[in-house]
Scaffold this active site. Structure first.
Site, short mmCIF file in Angstrom:
data_model
loop_
_atom_site.label_atom_id
_atom_site.label_comp_id
_atom_site.label_asym_id
_atom_site.label_seq_id
_atom_site.Cartn_x
_atom_site.Cartn_y
_atom_site.Cartn_z
N SER A 1 0.85 -1.19 0.00
CA SER A 1 0.00 0.00 0.00
C SER A 1 0.88 1.24 0.00
O SER A 1 2.03 1.21 0.45
CB SER A 1 -0.91 0.02 1.24
OG SER A 1 -1.57 1.26 1.36
N TYR B 1 -1.75 -0.13 10.35
CA TYR B 1 -1.85 -0.55 8.95
C TYR B 1 -0.58 -0.18 8.19
O TYR B 1 -0.03 -0.98 7.43
CB TYR B 1 -3.07 0.11 8.31
CG TYR B 1 -3.30 -0.25 6.86
CD1 TYR B 1 -3.72 -1.52 6.49
CD2 TYR B 1 -3.11 0.70 5.85
CE1 TYR B 1 -3.94 -1.85 5.16
CE2 TYR B 1 -3.33 0.38 4.53
CZ TYR B 1 -3.75 -0.89 4.18
OH TYR B 1 -3.97 -1.20 2.86
#
Length: 273
Positions: free
Chosen positions: A165, A179
């Site tokens: 990501s 995250y």
């Protein structure tokens, strides 16, 4: 791209990128193995894949469990006898109400002139929340990669695509430090394994997408209103998030014929250049 005769495993095939990848491989002629922890979404993706005429093995699996991952790979070998491509897509993403509050606070802080201060995200994360993200996003990638390499190394052939990501590359997702940490770990793991196995003709790379225009995120954009949306787009030169189909195309490319080893490809609309 033509994947006829290739066996492809895509993890985390619920609505969004995982399903789009599975459908893209099906259209390209691959034999599919798919997994998800949610039986309902797993069945929906299986039906979508089979609609394109692709053979599909669907396995309900929690990738944070090494035992469940091992069982899934045994089923894949029983069905197909090999594995050519692994797409490590399964992940927990920050979508809770608390995550939404943190995200809104970050976007407002990034685009509004005000005194600088701590946003107090990390200090409010519980042990349980932290470990849950690592269990799926990092341990799951390791468990699946380990089992895939047991098949690919003797064959001296294979492609592994890890879905990281933009959160692992920049501060764009500072609202979710748990995250960000896991996606940064996926990137480092990708580079290490890529160097290790390249000599056996196994290509390991990562895609680090920016914002993904999933139905759920589009609902969030509708909810926050025009002013907040405009603040958000200030950080994305292209002025929109990528579609799941656009990202799936990058995954197919990384699963095909190329000269990329240990690279992180980040389609993000210019959000990080």
């Amino acid at each position: 791209m033509d994947f006829h005769g290739k066996v492809v495993l895509v993890t985390g095939v619920g609505p969004g990128l995982g399903k789009a990848c599975a459908e893209a491989f099906a259209k390209a002629g691959a034999k599919l193995a798919i997994c998800d922890v949610n039986k309902k979404t797993l069945d929906e993706t299986q039906h979508a894949v089979e609609h394109y005429g692709a053979e599909c093995l669907a396995v309900q699996c929690d990738v944070s469990s090494s035992q469940e991952v091992s069982t899934m790979f045994k089923k894949i070998m029983q069905r197909y006898g090999t594995l050519d491509v692994l797409v490590n897509n399964a992940a927990i993403t920050p979508n809770s109400d608390t995550d939404t509050q943190r995200r809104n606070e970050l976007y407002r802080y990034m685009s509004t002139p005000e005194p600088r201060r701590s946003l107090s995200f990390t200090s409010s994360i519980s042990d349980e929340e932290w470990h849950r993200y690592w269990g799926v996003n990092v341990h799951g990638v390791f468990y699946c990669t380990r089992e895939a390499l047991k098949i690919m190394e003797p064959n001296c052939s294979g492609k592994i695509v890890n879905i990281a990501s933009i959160a692992g590359l920049s501060s764009k997702s500072a609202h979710s430090p748990h995250y960000c940490a896991t996606k940064g770990a996926v990137i480092s793991f990708t580079k290490s394994v890529a160097y290790e196995v390249a000599g056996s003709n196994i290509f390991v790379n990562a895609m680090a997408p920016g914002g993904v225009a999933t139905p759920r995120f589009n609902e969030y954009l509708d909810h926050i209103g025009e002013e907040a949306r405009n603040r958000l787009w200030q950080g994305v030169p292209l002025g929109r998030f990528g579609t799941v189909e656009e990202y799936a195309g990058t995954v197919l490319y990384l699963s095909g014929e190329h000269y990329l080893v240990g690279q992180v490809i980040s389609p993000n609309g210019g959000g990080v250049i």
